[in-house]
Enzyme design. Sequence first.
Site, PDB file in Angstrom:
ATOM      1  N   HIS A  56     -25.475  49.705 -28.200  1.00  0.00           N
ATOM      2  CA  HIS A  56     -24.062  49.355 -28.006  1.00  0.00           C
ATOM      3  C   HIS A  56     -23.894  48.589 -26.692  1.00  0.00           C
ATOM      4  CE1 HIS A  56     -19.646  50.478 -28.665  1.00  0.00           C
ATOM      5  NE2 HIS A  56     -19.664  49.697 -27.590  1.00  0.00           N
ATOM      6  N   HIS A  58     -21.830  44.861 -25.080  1.00  0.00           N
ATOM      7  CA  HIS A  58     -20.961  43.698 -25.324  1.00  0.00           C
ATOM      8  C   HIS A  58     -21.578  42.489 -24.623  1.00  0.00           C
ATOM      9  CE1 HIS A  58     -17.466  46.048 -26.929  1.00  0.00           C
ATOM     10  NE2 HIS A  58     -18.165  47.013 -26.340  1.00  0.00           N
ATOM     11  N   GLN A 151     -11.714  43.074 -31.035  1.00  0.00           N
ATOM     12  CA  GLN A 151     -11.250  43.690 -29.783  1.00  0.00           C
ATOM     13  C   GLN A 151      -9.747  43.939 -29.737  1.00  0.00           C
ATOM     14  OE1 GLN A 151     -12.971  44.619 -26.339  1.00  0.00           O
ATOM     15  NE2 GLN A 151     -11.132  45.716 -26.948  1.00  0.00           N
ATOM     16  N   HIS A 209     -15.590  51.174 -32.726  1.00  0.00           N
ATOM     17  CA  HIS A 209     -15.069  51.758 -31.488  1.00  0.00           C
ATOM     18  C   HIS A 209     -13.987  52.723 -31.952  1.00  0.00           C
ATOM     19  CE1 HIS A 209     -17.087  48.519 -29.412  1.00  0.00           C
ATOM     20  NE2 HIS A 209     -16.649  48.930 -28.234  1.00  0.00           N
ATOM     21  N   GLU A 212     -11.441  55.627 -28.466  1.00  0.00           N
ATOM     22  CA  GLU A 212     -11.859  55.448 -27.064  1.00  0.00           C
ATOM     23  C   GLU A 212     -10.608  55.518 -26.193  1.00  0.00           C
ATOM     24  OE1 GLU A 212     -13.538  51.675 -25.937  1.00  0.00           O
ATOM     25  OE2 GLU A 212     -14.474  52.483 -24.125  1.00  0.00           O
ATOM     26  N   ASP A 308     -23.103  49.829 -22.940  1.00  0.00           N
ATOM     27  CA  ASP A 308     -21.789  49.251 -23.236  1.00  0.00           C
ATOM     28  C   ASP A 308     -21.571  47.931 -22.499  1.00  0.00           C
ATOM     29  OD1 ASP A 308     -19.428  49.253 -24.662  1.00  0.00           O
ATOM     30  OD2 ASP A 308     -18.408  50.765 -23.448  1.00  0.00           O
ATOM     31  N   TRP A 314     -14.737  45.433 -18.009  1.00  0.00           N
ATOM     32  CA  TRP A 314     -14.540  46.880 -18.121  1.00  0.00           C
ATOM     33  C   TRP A 314     -15.346  47.659 -17.097  1.00  0.00           C
ATOM     34  CZ3 TRP A 314     -14.893  43.480 -22.176  1.00  0.00           C
ATOM     35  CH2 TRP A 314     -13.766  43.404 -22.998  1.00  0.00           C
TER      36      TRP A 314
HETATM   37  N1  17E Z   1     -14.092  46.856 -25.346  1.00  0.00           N
HETATM   38  C1  17E Z   1     -13.655  48.090 -25.661  1.00  0.00           C
HETATM   39  O1  17E Z   1     -12.730  48.238 -26.470  1.00  0.00           O
HETATM   40  N2  17E Z   1     -14.226  49.153 -25.090  1.00  0.00           N
HETATM   41  C2  17E Z   1     -15.235  49.007 -24.222  1.00  0.00           C
HETATM   42  N3  17E Z   1     -15.792  50.096 -23.675  1.00  0.00           N
HETATM   43  C3  17E Z   1     -15.696  47.706 -23.875  1.00  0.00           C
HETATM   44  C4  17E Z   1     -15.092  46.652 -24.477  1.00  0.00           C
HETATM   45  C5  17E Z   1     -16.784  47.530 -22.895  1.00  0.00           C
HETATM   46 FE   FE2 Z   2     -17.947  49.188 -26.475  1.00  0.00          FE
END
Ligand code: 17E
Ligand code: FE2
Length: 413
Positions: A56, A58, A151, A209, A212, A308, A314
């Site tokens: 995982h 990005h 996203q 995702h 989160e 990540d 982030w």
């Molecule tokens: N985008 C997201 O939704 N959550 C994350 N932890 C990252 C990008 C890095």
């Molecule tokens: Fe992520």
Amino acid sequence: MRIINARLRQKTELYTIEIEKGLFSAINAQDKSLAASEGDIDARGQLLCAPFVEPHIHLDAALTAGEPEWNRSGTLFEGIERWSQRKPMLNREDIRRRVKETLALLIDNGVQHIRTHIDTTDPSLIAMRTLCELRDELKDVLDIQVVAFPQEGIHSYPNGEALMAQAMEIGADVVGGIPHFEYTRELGEKSVKTLIQLALKYDRLVDVHCDEIDDPNSRFLEFLAHEAMQAGIGDRVTASHTTAMHSYDNAYCSKLFRLLKHSGIHFVSCPTESIHLQGRFDSYPKRRGLTRVKELTAAGMNVGLAQDSIFDPWYSLGNGKLLRSLDFGLHICQMMGYDDFVRALDFITDNSAKLMQLKNYGIVEGHPANAILLSGEDDYSVLRNQGEVLLNLRHGKILMQRQPSTVTQRVSL
Ligand code: 17E
Ligand code: FE2
């Protein structure tokens, strides 16, 4: 080609490993009288391990921290806002340069298998095109799975669903999602239905995702697990982050675990990222915000650990070292017992290989000769000393070799 004096995980004796035509051709406990011959790689009793797996990351956003603005609050939501400012500046050369630089870091740190989430909420889909291109171009060096990751939402972003379908046509390997970020709970559920449909239509894996957020009422995980189970694809589905599970009531969690177990889905936790992004709306005490790695594992479910981010909107640290993510993860989840340590590397090797459905992974006769040499003799010592990756070998060829660092001077004691 031969590797001598190698230690293998969970074994005590030394091994000789022979490689022919890029495959492991023989793996045998070493004869004590063995003499080194020209061309041997001498492991000197250090641990030869299957390559690390990064399940995982990005890559489209890597190395963009501060461009054009820094994330000052440290929240996930500001990260998404900062990234949306950076997105219009994306172009093929910019992406290729940053991704290659990041991949070099990963190779230097023993990684050969990567799953990367690439944002589809961009009308140009330039990052998706560029990552699919790089994946194909670099396949002899690394295995890359590209996730179509919406996203800003599948149903909360203009043409979000069409962009996801387009990403599948371009060649994404995995369908992603972000139900907790959709405008409403209903749209979150709808997005899960949509992404499962896409996975069935295009015959792809799923990595969402999921939840989160520190909101204990964010319960898309149960919906995802149930949809996956109903579709009969639980083993092809991964729920990433699931940080809300940290805040779930224990009674609810107990009921949830039954479904999760039945569904057969996999999990990814990103310890450095979550300890940084979660708990941001708390004063004191501050929640750690990691998903229940210890409890999921104890219940027989599969969890991989990941980084990540590397220097992105982030998370503005990160260096390609999965051993660091592992170290954080074990501490934060209080997995600090002897039994945790002796199998610790599972979290950054076998577990993630399993959720990515990698074929022929592991140091086994007949498999591709992919392996890393670590400074340390076993999981415990590699973890404790944050062992260096001394060698990264793919199909029997050296991707990276490093001289172990040595102390050159020390005061006498
Ligand atoms: N985008 C997201 O939704 N959550 C994350 N932890 C990252 C990008 C890095
Ligand atoms: Fe992520």
